[in-house]
Design an enzyme around this catalytic site. Structure first.
Site, PDB file in Angstrom:
ATOM      1  N   HIS A 275       0.752  -1.264   0.002  1.00  0.00           N
ATOM      2  CA  HIS A 275      -0.030   0.038  -0.064  1.00  0.00           C
ATOM      3  C   HIS A 275       0.800   1.351   0.151  1.00  0.00           C
ATOM      4  O   HIS A 275       2.326   1.022   0.126  1.00  0.00           O
ATOM      5  CB  HIS A 275      -0.920   0.101   1.197  1.00  0.00           C
ATOM      6  CG  HIS A 275      -0.437  -0.027   2.561  1.00  0.00           C
ATOM      7  ND1 HIS A 275       0.045  -1.273   3.006  1.00  0.00           N
ATOM      8  CD2 HIS A 275      -0.013   0.793   3.365  1.00  0.00           C
ATOM      9  CE1 HIS A 275       0.801  -1.018   4.350  1.00  0.00           C
ATOM     10  NE2 HIS A 275       0.503   0.450   4.447  1.00  0.00           N
ATOM     11  N   ARG A 290      -3.799   3.045  13.400  1.00  0.00           N
ATOM     12  CA  ARG A 290      -3.608   1.751  12.900  1.00  0.00           C
ATOM     13  C   ARG A 290      -3.258   0.884  14.093  1.00  0.00           C
ATOM     14  O   ARG A 290      -2.286   1.080  14.770  1.00  0.00           O
ATOM     15  CB  ARG A 290      -2.363   1.869  11.787  1.00  0.00           C
ATOM     16  CG  ARG A 290      -2.282   0.694  10.849  1.00  0.00           C
ATOM     17  CD  ARG A 290      -0.959   0.786  10.211  1.00  0.00           C
ATOM     18  NE  ARG A 290      -0.039   0.156  10.815  1.00  0.00           N
ATOM     19  CZ  ARG A 290       1.406   0.184  10.238  1.00  0.00           C
ATOM     20  NH1 ARG A 290       1.614   0.892   9.117  1.00  0.00           N
ATOM     21  NH2 ARG A 290       2.288  -0.482  10.914  1.00  0.00           N
TER      22      ARG A 290
HETATM   23  C1  SIN Z   1      -2.002   5.679   5.227  1.00  0.00           C
HETATM   24  O1  SIN Z   1      -1.816   6.403   5.919  1.00  0.00           O
HETATM   25  O2  SIN Z   1      -2.895   5.466   4.545  1.00  0.00           O
HETATM   26  C2  SIN Z   1      -1.349   4.316   5.537  1.00  0.00           C
HETATM   27  C3  SIN Z   1      -0.085   4.529   6.077  1.00  0.00           C
HETATM   28  C4  SIN Z   1       0.644   3.123   6.339  1.00  0.00           C
HETATM   29  O3  SIN Z   1       0.119   2.431   7.396  1.00  0.00           O
HETATM   30  O4  SIN Z   1       1.530   2.786   5.708  1.00  0.00           O
END
Ligand code: SIN
Length: 305
Positions: A275, A290
């Site tokens: 991602h 997270r």
């Molecule tokens: C995010 O900020 O959209 C994702 C960040 C990550 O967990 O790498």
């Protein structure tokens, strides 16, 4: 093989009894409706969430109002939680990483702003991550995911045969080492506190292609943030092939993209996705929380000697 290793998660293929599951892109990703994550989930509902997760690799829940405790409780259904090194966690919640960028922070590199699989520098990298929006900009700050099964399956057979027995060295040095692009060492202008740490120089070796322990499918496991070189090769020798693979992984047709809104939660599988967080919202705040779920040592595509 799939039936033997999926722990029953994929056995009831077909329609869902409890959830509304709608794909958002051809490559991966589905939005899940009919669920309230502030409430404990019955085993039957949880099984369907697990199945949707295995089938779509990244799943999204909209309109959820959850506390940090509820965020952790939902995450713990999938496994133990990891504390993310190098970065200060949310006050009072060591298992929650607060990903923040303030309206005044005009930075070249945002946290998560290059394609990566979370913490692939760890000996046992995380199974998945669950990200909950707290403050979203009026535009921008989207997150993109890429499907590493597809990335592998769309390589030529010759390339697959070459990569299957190869290993890759991973390290956090480029992000969190002395010259790391993410460290701010407590600069008060930065909302996040990301520190240089000698542990960032540690190296681990993982297979270039891993077998997913639930689906049995092969996934490419290299990423531009943490994959440094192929085992027994120099960085210079490794670079052309790694650069090809990084570009191949992030081809638009292998991806999906999430527009965040208040109360959106995304849950992704680090074993078969990568991602990237877009850094295109200068002048606005963005904050997401997270949790990171413990995983296993990656299973190689071919037995190692
Ligand atoms: C995010 O900020 O959209 C994702 C960040 C990550 O967990 O790498």
């Amino acid at each position: 093989m799939t039936a033997m290793i999926n722990n029953g998660i994929l056995e009831q293929a077909g329609s869902y009894q409890h959830l509304a599951v709608n794909k958002i892109a051809g490559a991966l990703g589905a939005e899940i409706g009919g669920i309230d994550l502030s409430q404990p989930l019955s085993d039957a509902v949880f099984k369907e969430v697990q199945r949707a997760f295995a089938e779509h690799q990244v799943i999204f829940f909209r309109g959820q109002q959850i506390t940090p405790e509820q965020h952790k409780a939902f995450s713990l259904r999938f496994g133990g939680l990891l504390e993310v090194p190098f970065v200060r966690s949310l006050e009072g919640h060591p298992e929650i990483l607060a990903i923040m960028k303030g309206a005044q922070e005009i930075t070249r590199r945002n946290f998560g702003g290059v394609w990566h699989s979370d913490m692939s520098y760890a000996p046992e990298p995380p199974l998945g991550s669950i990200l909950c929006s707290r403050v979203v900009p009026p535009y921008g700050g989207d997150t993109l995911w890429s499907n590493m099964y597809l990335a592998y399956e769309r390589l030529s057979e010759g390339m697959q045969r070459m990569l299957d027995p190869m290993n890759v060295v991973h390290s956090a040095i480029r992000s969190y080492g002395a010259a790391g692009v993410l460290v701010n060492n407590g600069d008060p202008a930065s909302k996040m506190d990301v520190r240089t740490d000698n542990r960032a120089a540690a190296e681990v070796t993982h297979p270039a292609v891993r077998i997913h322990p639930v689906t049995g499918r092969k996934a490419l496991y290299v990423n531009s943030a943490y994959s440094i070189r192929f085992e027994d090769m120099t960085e210079e020798e490794s670079k052309p092939l790694l650069d090809f693979l990084f570009a191949h992984c992030s081809r638009p047709e292998h991806t999906c993209r999430l527009r965040w809104s208040p109360g959106t939660i995304a849950m992704w599988d680090n074993r078969c996705t990568q991602h990237l967080a877009m850094n295109d919202y200068d002048g606005f705040d963005r904050e997401l929380h997270r949790t990171t779920i413990m995983g296993d040592k990656p299973i190689p595509a071919t037995p190692r000697p």
